[in-house]
Design a protein around this motif. Structure first.
Motif, short mmCIF file in Angstrom:
data_model
loop_
_atom_site.label_atom_id
_atom_site.label_comp_id
_atom_site.label_asym_id
_atom_site.label_seq_id
_atom_site.Cartn_x
_atom_site.Cartn_y
_atom_site.Cartn_z
N TYR A 19 -7.13 0.05 28.65
CA TYR A 19 -7.74 1.37 28.69
C TYR A 19 -6.73 2.48 28.38
CZ TYR A 19 -11.21 -1.54 30.94
OH TYR A 19 -12.09 -2.55 31.19
N VAL A 20 -5.49 2.29 28.82
CA VAL A 20 -4.45 3.27 28.48
C VAL A 20 -4.17 3.25 26.99
CG1 VAL A 20 -2.02 3.90 28.83
CG2 VAL A 20 -3.41 3.17 30.78
N SER A 21 -4.16 2.06 26.40
CA SER A 21 -3.89 1.96 24.96
C SER A 21 -4.97 2.63 24.13
CB SER A 21 -3.75 0.49 24.55
OG SER A 21 -4.98 -0.19 24.67
N LEU A 22 -6.19 2.70 24.66
CA LEU A 22 -7.25 3.41 23.93
C LEU A 22 -6.91 4.89 23.76
CD1 LEU A 22 -10.57 1.94 25.41
CD2 LEU A 22 -9.14 1.09 23.56
N ILE A 23 -6.21 5.45 24.76
CA ILE A 23 -5.78 6.84 24.64
C ILE A 23 -4.82 6.97 23.47
CG2 ILE A 23 -4.56 8.72 25.81
CD1 ILE A 23 -5.49 7.51 28.48
N ALA B 245 0.81 0.46 19.52
CA ALA B 245 0.60 1.89 19.71
C ALA B 245 1.04 2.33 21.10
CB ALA B 245 -0.86 2.25 19.49
N MET B 246 0.77 1.48 22.10
CA MET B 246 1.12 1.84 23.47
C MET B 246 2.64 1.93 23.65
SD MET B 246 -0.12 0.04 26.99
CE MET B 246 0.40 0.69 28.57
N LEU B 247 3.39 1.18 22.84
CA LEU B 247 4.85 1.25 22.89
C LEU B 247 5.39 2.37 22.01
CD1 LEU B 247 7.64 0.02 23.66
CD2 LEU B 247 7.42 -1.39 21.58
N SER C 178 7.95 8.03 28.75
CA SER C 178 8.96 6.97 28.90
C SER C 178 8.46 5.87 29.81
CB SER C 178 10.26 7.57 29.45
OG SER C 178 10.81 8.52 28.57
N ALA C 179 7.77 6.26 30.89
CA ALA C 179 7.21 5.27 31.81
C ALA C 179 6.16 4.40 31.12
CB ALA C 179 6.61 5.98 33.02
N VAL C 180 5.33 5.01 30.29
CA VAL C 180 4.30 4.26 29.57
C VAL C 180 4.96 3.28 28.59
CG1 VAL C 180 2.40 4.42 27.92
CG2 VAL C 180 2.56 6.06 29.80
N ALA C 181 6.01 3.71 27.90
CA ALA C 181 6.70 2.83 26.94
C ALA C 181 7.32 1.64 27.64
CB ALA C 181 7.75 3.63 26.18
N VAL C 182 7.94 1.86 28.80
CA VAL C 182 8.51 0.74 29.56
C VAL C 182 7.41 -0.20 30.02
CG1 VAL C 182 9.75 0.12 31.67
CG2 VAL C 182 10.54 2.05 30.27
N TRP C 183 6.31 0.34 30.51
CA TRP C 183 5.18 -0.47 30.96
C TRP C 183 4.63 -1.32 29.82
CZ3 TRP C 183 -0.40 1.57 31.94
CH2 TRP C 183 -1.14 0.61 32.64
N ALA C 184 4.65 -0.79 28.60
CA ALA C 184 4.12 -1.52 27.44
C ALA C 184 4.91 -2.79 27.15
CB ALA C 184 4.12 -0.62 26.21
N LEU C 185 6.16 -2.86 27.62
CA LEU C 185 7.00 -4.03 27.35
C LEU C 185 6.64 -5.22 28.22
CD1 LEU C 185 10.45 -2.22 27.03
CD2 LEU C 185 9.11 -3.24 25.17
N PHE C 186 5.89 -4.98 29.31
CA PHE C 186 5.51 -6.07 30.20
C PHE C 186 4.27 -6.77 29.67
CE2 PHE C 186 8.10 -3.34 32.82
CZ PHE C 186 8.81 -4.23 33.61
N PRO C 187 4.04 -8.05 30.08
CA PRO C 187 2.87 -8.81 29.59
C PRO C 187 1.55 -8.10 29.91
CG PRO C 187 4.44 -10.25 30.66
CD PRO C 187 4.92 -8.87 30.92
#
Length: 548
Positions: free
Chosen positions: A244-248, A471-473, A536-545
């Motif tokens: 859902y975050v990636s849809l943004i 995109a999320m990253l 920055s927090a979203v980019a770090v979160w995107a690296l996790f599975p």
């Protein structure tokens, strides 16, 4: 049923419907554009388009064959909650209008790249233009695939001849008509799309026993119990929060799509542009809701009615349902409607490519080129972009919507941050813009599964293929780079002397409608810091599975 069965048994019906439609569109193009003598006439129709026509044209340009065919295919095959993505993306035109469309309209810009040139300089604008050409080509690619599938089903011909015939017809019509022809035709196309999608869907729902057939976009509730019995997990939207975050992220990407932003500039005035937004939102919401209903009915038919559709034919779901449940002449009209959906979006893509090549690259590098030569270059660029999109569609991806969604993500990385931050934050400069678009753009390309599959970080085929994980990253990283690099270089004497901060401040104040310059306006360091921390927090979160 076998794949070869999905075509009209009487190709004459398809020929008549498609030929009649193309004749109408060519006539409208010729009449609309016969007086085009300037670059403004070619790309923004001289800014003379009224709100109803422009609103319908916005909807038609946005609709695309992804709505008619691609999204229904993903609902059939994956049961993913694409209604959330597609309805969320309705926000794009209103957000473009609110966030930067009005400001750029005051500036007299033809395209978002025009703003980037004025705000950040020639180098940044050329880099952005090159990325936007790739975005427009990938977006047009999905439309060309859909047009080829429609011709294949209408005429019973193989994919490649359908691609060549349909693609060349469309490229010729767009090149002939320019923006005036495209806008008037797009309004007509939107009416055709809505009628040929919603009315036949109602007939299909009635045939399978749905009592809400008289308003297909919403009233399929009585079919839900049977669907739940046949497929209990269909409405299970327990996806990862990252989904859902990636849809943004893709919504941010839609803000940077040049062929959508150009529609704001075709309006006769700012009030007309805002009124057009209302028409756009209404009609697009109606048809997008019907899109999910079509996907729902497709799954319902395969699970409860014995209709068998192979994965290879998933993109043809809308056409197949009509072939199964409606008379062939109705299916012929639906095929014409599908082609109209592709036509409208390809028109916007090719016009954007024409503006990007001729105006934002060639004319920028050689400003002394005469007006007549600029117009000729525009026509040549439009035609060339069309031919390239046809060639790319010869070896298409598994789903036609993949290239379109991937284009959304790339626009969100390379174009949208430069515009959004550039309009609302005075400290943004050319060094930040170049770093954001180049590093962010190449990062997005590298982590996609299409270039270096072994580098993909998530290992989840669906989200990787649609550009969601990339995109999320990459989008947050692009915003962070733009802000940090701009902030640092503004305070480095060796670099800041090459900037024009006073001119940039005056430009921002002017496009927002202010006659004076206030140092505190659009210059919040706190807002910039919060944006950097959040992204920055979203980019770090995107690296996790993803755990989907």
């Amino acid at each position: 049923m076998e794949e070869t069965a999905w075509q009209l048994s009487n190709p004459i019906l398809g020929i008549v419907a498609i030929v009649a439609m193309f004749v109408l569109f060519y006539i409208v193009s010729f009449i609309s554009n016969k007086k085009s003598q300037s670059v403004a006439d070619l790309y923004v129709a001289g800014s003379t388009i009224g709100p109803v026509t422009n609103g319908l044209a916005m909807a038609s340009t946005y609709m695309s064959l992804a709505t008619f065919l691609g999204i229904t295919a993903l609902i059939l095959e994956l049961q993913v909650p694409f209604i959330m993505l597609w309805i969320q993306l309705i926000l794009s035109i209103p957000l473009i209008t609110i966030i930067y469309g009005t400001s750029l309209r005051r500036m007299g810009a033809f395209s978002p790249t025009h703003f980037i040139r004025e705000r950040y300089g020639v180098s940044a604008s050329i880099i952005a233009a090159l990325f936007m050409i790739l975005v427009s080509l990938m977006y047009a690619l999905g439309q060309m695939i859909g047009v080829a599938l429609a011709f294949e089903m209408a005429f019973g011909i193989p994919y490649l001849p359908g691609l060549l015939v349909g693609g060349l017809l469309i490229v010729g019509y767009v090149t002939l008509g320019g923006m005036a022809g495209a806008s008037n035709n797009a309004a007509i196309q939107m009416v055709i799309i809505a009628l040929m999608f919603i009315i036949p869907l109602g007939a299909i729902m009635k045939a399978v026993g749905g009592s809400g057939w008289f308003f297909p976009p919403l009233l399929y509730a009585d079919m839900v119990p049977a669907m739940v019995d046949a497929m209990p997990g269909f409405f299970d939207y327990q996806f990862s929060p990252k989904w859902y975050v990636s849809l943004i992220g893709l919504t941010i990407g839609s803000l940077g799509l040049p062929h959508l932003a150009m529609r704001i500039y075709t309006a006769s005035n700012l009030k007309s542009a805002r009124n057009a937004m209302v028409w756009f939102t209404f009609i697009i919401g109606l048809v997008f809701s019907a899109t999910y209903a079509m996907g729902f009915v497709g799954v319902y038919a395969t699970q409860t009615q014995g209709v068998s559709i192979s994965s290879a034919d998933a993109d043809k779901l809308t056409l197949i349902l009509n072939l199964v449940y409606n008379p062939e002449w109705v299916t012929a009209l639906v095929i014409a409607g599908a082609i109209a959906a592709g036509l409208s979006t390809i028109s916007g893509n090719l016009l954007a490519i024409g503006a990007l090549l001729s105006q934002d690259i060639i004319t920028t590098l050689k400003p002394s080129i005469p007006t007549k030569m600029r117009v000729k270059l525009g026509y040549a660029a439009i035609f060339t972009g069309g031919i390239v999109s046809i060639l790319l569609a010869i070896n298409p991806p598994a789903f036609l919507v993949v290239s379109i969604l991937w284009a959304f993500g790339l626009a969100g990385v390379t174009n949208a941050p430069l515009i959004i931050v550039g309009v609302w934050w005075k400290e943004a400069n050319k060094y930040g813009a170049i770093a954001a678009s180049v590093i962010g753009g190449f990062l997005y390309i590298i982590v996609s599964p299409f270039v270096f599959p072994s580098v993909v970080i998530t290992g989840h085929g669906v989200t990787d293929g649609m550009g969601l994980s990339g995109a999320m990253l990459a989008i947050p990283i692009s915003f962070v780079l733009l802000i940090i690099v701009s902030y640092v270089t503004n305070r480095m004497p060796s670099l800041s002397r090459h900037l024009t901060p006073d001119a940039d401040k005056r430009l921002i104040e002017r496009i927002h409608g202010w006659s004076n310059v206030n140092p505190k306006r659009y210059n919040s360091q706190l807002g910039a810091a919060i944006t950097v921390i959040l992204f920055s927090a979203v980019a770090v979160w995107a690296l996790f599975p993803w755990n989907m």
